[in-house]
Write a protein that holds these residues in place. Structure first.
Motif, PDB file in Angstrom:
ATOM      1  N   PHE A 180     -74.875  -1.326  11.555  1.00 26.35           N
ATOM      2  CA  PHE A 180     -75.493  -0.500  12.476  1.00 26.35           C
ATOM      3  C   PHE A 180     -73.984   0.281  12.407  1.00 26.35           C
ATOM      4  O   PHE A 180     -74.191   1.343  12.931  1.00 26.35           O
ATOM      5  CB  PHE A 180     -75.241  -1.904  13.028  1.00 26.35           C
ATOM      6  CG  PHE A 180     -75.943  -1.228  14.842  1.00 26.35           C
ATOM      7  CD1 PHE A 180     -76.804  -1.099  15.768  1.00 26.35           C
ATOM      8  CD2 PHE A 180     -74.134  -1.301  15.642  1.00 26.35           C
ATOM      9  CE1 PHE A 180     -77.185  -0.666  16.317  1.00 26.35           C
ATOM     10  CE2 PHE A 180     -74.574  -0.180  17.222  1.00 26.35           C
ATOM     11  CZ  PHE A 180     -75.925  -0.310  17.562  1.00 26.35           C
ATOM     12  N   LEU A 181     -73.817  -0.070  11.842  1.00 20.83           N
ATOM     13  CA  LEU A 181     -71.667   0.431  12.112  1.00 20.83           C
ATOM     14  C   LEU A 181     -72.068   1.620  11.656  1.00 20.83           C
ATOM     15  O   LEU A 181     -71.673   2.979  12.044  1.00 20.83           O
ATOM     16  CB  LEU A 181     -70.569  -0.582  12.058  1.00 20.83           C
ATOM     17  CG  LEU A 181     -69.883  -1.927  12.699  1.00 20.83           C
ATOM     18  CD1 LEU A 181     -68.818  -2.145  12.268  1.00 20.83           C
ATOM     19  CD2 LEU A 181     -69.944  -1.607  14.302  1.00 20.83           C
ATOM     20  N   ALA A 182     -72.242   1.227  10.410  1.00 19.63           N
ATOM     21  CA  ALA A 182     -72.397   2.919   9.383  1.00 19.63           C
ATOM     22  C   ALA A 182     -73.140   3.752  10.161  1.00 19.63           C
ATOM     23  O   ALA A 182     -72.935   4.847   9.659  1.00 19.63           O
ATOM     24  CB  ALA A 182     -72.572   1.972   8.148  1.00 19.63           C
ATOM     25  N   ALA A 183     -74.597   3.460  10.407  1.00 17.12           N
ATOM     26  CA  ALA A 183     -75.491   4.684  11.144  1.00 17.12           C
ATOM     27  C   ALA A 183     -74.557   4.624  12.155  1.00 17.12           C
ATOM     28  O   ALA A 183     -74.814   5.898  13.098  1.00 17.12           O
ATOM     29  CB  ALA A 183     -76.713   3.274  11.655  1.00 17.12           C
ATOM     30  N   THR A 184     -73.724   4.044  13.301  1.00 14.20           N
ATOM     31  CA  THR A 184     -72.726   4.852  14.521  1.00 14.20           C
ATOM     32  C   THR A 184     -72.567   5.453  14.082  1.00 14.20           C
ATOM     33  O   THR A 184     -71.301   6.693  14.636  1.00 14.20           O
ATOM     34  CB  THR A 184     -73.124   3.750  15.429  1.00 14.20           C
ATOM     35  OG1 THR A 184     -73.129   2.363  15.384  1.00 14.20           O
ATOM     36  CG2 THR A 184     -72.033   3.997  16.575  1.00 14.20           C
ATOM     37  N   GLY A 185     -71.277   5.050  12.968  1.00 13.44           N
ATOM     38  CA  GLY A 185     -70.268   6.669  11.946  1.00 13.44           C
ATOM     39  C   GLY A 185     -70.935   7.479  12.083  1.00 13.44           C
ATOM     40  O   GLY A 185     -69.904   7.943  11.763  1.00 13.44           O
ATOM     41  N   ALA A 186     -71.732   7.541  11.311  1.00 14.74           N
ATOM     42  CA  ALA A 186     -72.918   8.784  10.635  1.00 14.74           C
ATOM     43  C   ALA A 186     -71.827   8.917  11.991  1.00 14.74           C
ATOM     44  O   ALA A 186     -72.368  10.570  12.251  1.00 14.74           O
ATOM     45  CB  ALA A 186     -74.097   9.506  10.646  1.00 14.74           C
ATOM     46  N   THR A 187     -73.239   8.927  13.260  1.00 16.86           N
ATOM     47  CA  THR A 187     -73.364   9.962  15.068  1.00 16.86           C
ATOM     48  C   THR A 187     -71.705  10.720  15.006  1.00 16.86           C
ATOM     49  O   THR A 187     -72.107  11.458  15.036  1.00 16.86           O
ATOM     50  CB  THR A 187     -73.585   8.476  15.655  1.00 16.86           C
ATOM     51  OG1 THR A 187     -74.800   7.609  15.483  1.00 16.86           O
ATOM     52  CG2 THR A 187     -74.101   9.114  16.904  1.00 16.86           C
ATOM     53  N   VAL A 188     -70.821   9.372  15.321  1.00 21.28           N
ATOM     54  CA  VAL A 188     -69.386  10.209  15.025  1.00 21.28           C
ATOM     55  C   VAL A 188     -69.560  11.500  14.565  1.00 21.28           C
ATOM     56  O   VAL A 188     -68.584  12.210  15.003  1.00 21.28           O
ATOM     57  CB  VAL A 188     -68.645   9.359  15.252  1.00 21.28           C
ATOM     58  CG1 VAL A 188     -67.224   9.701  15.506  1.00 21.28           C
ATOM     59  CG2 VAL A 188     -68.848   8.066  16.216  1.00 21.28           C
TER      60      VAL A 188
END
Length: 349
Positions: free
Chosen positions: A140-148
């Motif tokens: 989840f954190l990595a996918a959120t990082g990709a969003t950023v």
């Protein structure tokens, strides 16, 4: 009859047709969901499964109750939630980017989630007090990082559809390369675990994961409701949408964040599922057109149908085993996409 009355009659007929498609897809979804509950490596009699579903606490075989309520039902519920989340995310992504190939996988969100999971599996890290949630949390954190990353790149050049697509493709290749590096560094037994996660599987579905992913889907759907008419206006083009009072850039930002949350919540628990978010919106669009008030809910249902049908297929391909669902989603979804391509009578873009 005046032209106005004739137009109103045509709209009513179209609306009834769309509602019919909505009802039919709901019936199909109910049928495949029941089929998913009945199919599995443990060959349970139909009567035992149905009686356990109707009366889960009164009598019956305890083994059947455990299999149905602790294994099969969470898997089916997770397939429903993940399919609906990816279907909605794909429809929104195709709308804000105006691209029929857009999907959560295209912008690198799924690849980023796979990278986060792979790193945690490689390191053997475990969150204190939360056993079993380290991999989903990292994904989840990595996918959120990709969003950023995607949003940051797009914002520097203006949040246009073209810039967001290019930023997403770059992010996709970045995290795919990072995944390959982690796999190269992993020992054989760890590599096997990473690859299995990346294939996608519903076997680790629990009521907790269903609750988390379902809560994200419900919250995103509620937040999305006021923007449905704006998304319909956006399909007319940026300039026309602006003339109707739509803040196109702000709308893309909001929807982009919702897509990221839906995708992260879906793939964090089941692994990389790359095809559902692409094919489900096309299936929905073929039935109800581009009115987002109907396209989004029908995309959710068709996404859930594809995902649950893939779950049924994964349990019937190899008797006594369950094939990873990420492998099967393409097998289930490709024929639908081919059928839409071969129809060739109507252009949706």
């Amino acid at each position: 009859m005046s032209h106005l009355d004739d137009a109103a009659a045509q709209y009513d007929a179209l609306h009834r047709k769309r509602l019919t498609f909505l009802a039919l897809t709901g019936v199909v979804l109910a049928v495949v969901a029941v089929a998913d509950l009945l199919v599995g490596p443990a060959l349970l009699p139909l009567s035992d499964v149905l009686s356990t579903l109707v009366a889960p606490t009164s009598g019956g075989d305890p083994t059947v109750r455990v299999i149905v309520w602790n294994i099969r039902l969470p898997m089916t519920a997770m397939a429903l939630v993940v399919g609906a989340s990816l279907g909605v995310a794909g429809a929104l992504m195709q709308t804000i980017l105006g691209n029929p190939l857009a999907s959560p996988y295209t912008l690198g969100f799924s690849a980023a989630a796979g990278f986060g999971a792979a790193v945690v599996i490689l390191l053997g890290f475990d969150i204190p007090g939360l056993p079993g949630l380290s991999v989903p949390f990292a994904a989840f954190l990595a996918a959120t990082g990709a969003t950023v990353i995607v949003y940051g790149l797009a914002r520097r050049r203006g949040t246009s559809a073209e810039v967001m697509i290019l930023a997403g493709i770059a992010t996709l290749f970045l995290f795919q390369s990072a995944q390959s590096l982690v796999q190269y560094m992993a020992a054989p037994e760890v590599l096997q675990e990473i690859v299995f996660w990346l294939f996608g599987s519903l076997l680790k579905a629990t009521w907790l994961s269903v609750t988390v992913a379902g809560s994200i889907l419900a919250t995103a759907s509620f937040v999305l409701l006021p923007d449905l008419w704006r998304l319909t206006a956006l399909r007319l083009g940026d300039d026309r949408a602006r003339s109707l009072g739509v803040d196109v850039e702000a709308l893309r930002r909001r929807i982009f964040i919702l897509v990221a949350l839906l995708t992260a919540g879906a793939v964090s628990f089941v692994g990389t599922i790359g095809f559902v978010g692409l094919v489900a919106p096309h299936m929905a669009r073929a039935m109800v057109g581009d009115d987002q008030r109907m396209l989004v809910p029908v995309s959710a249902i068709t996404g859930a149908i594809v995902m649950v049908a893939a779950s049924v297929t994964s349990k019937t391909i190899s008797p006594g085993a369950v094939v990873p669902i990420g492998i099967v989603t393409a097998v289930v979804g490709v024929p639908f996409l081919f059928a839409l391509i071969l129809r060739g009578r109507r252009s949706y873009w």
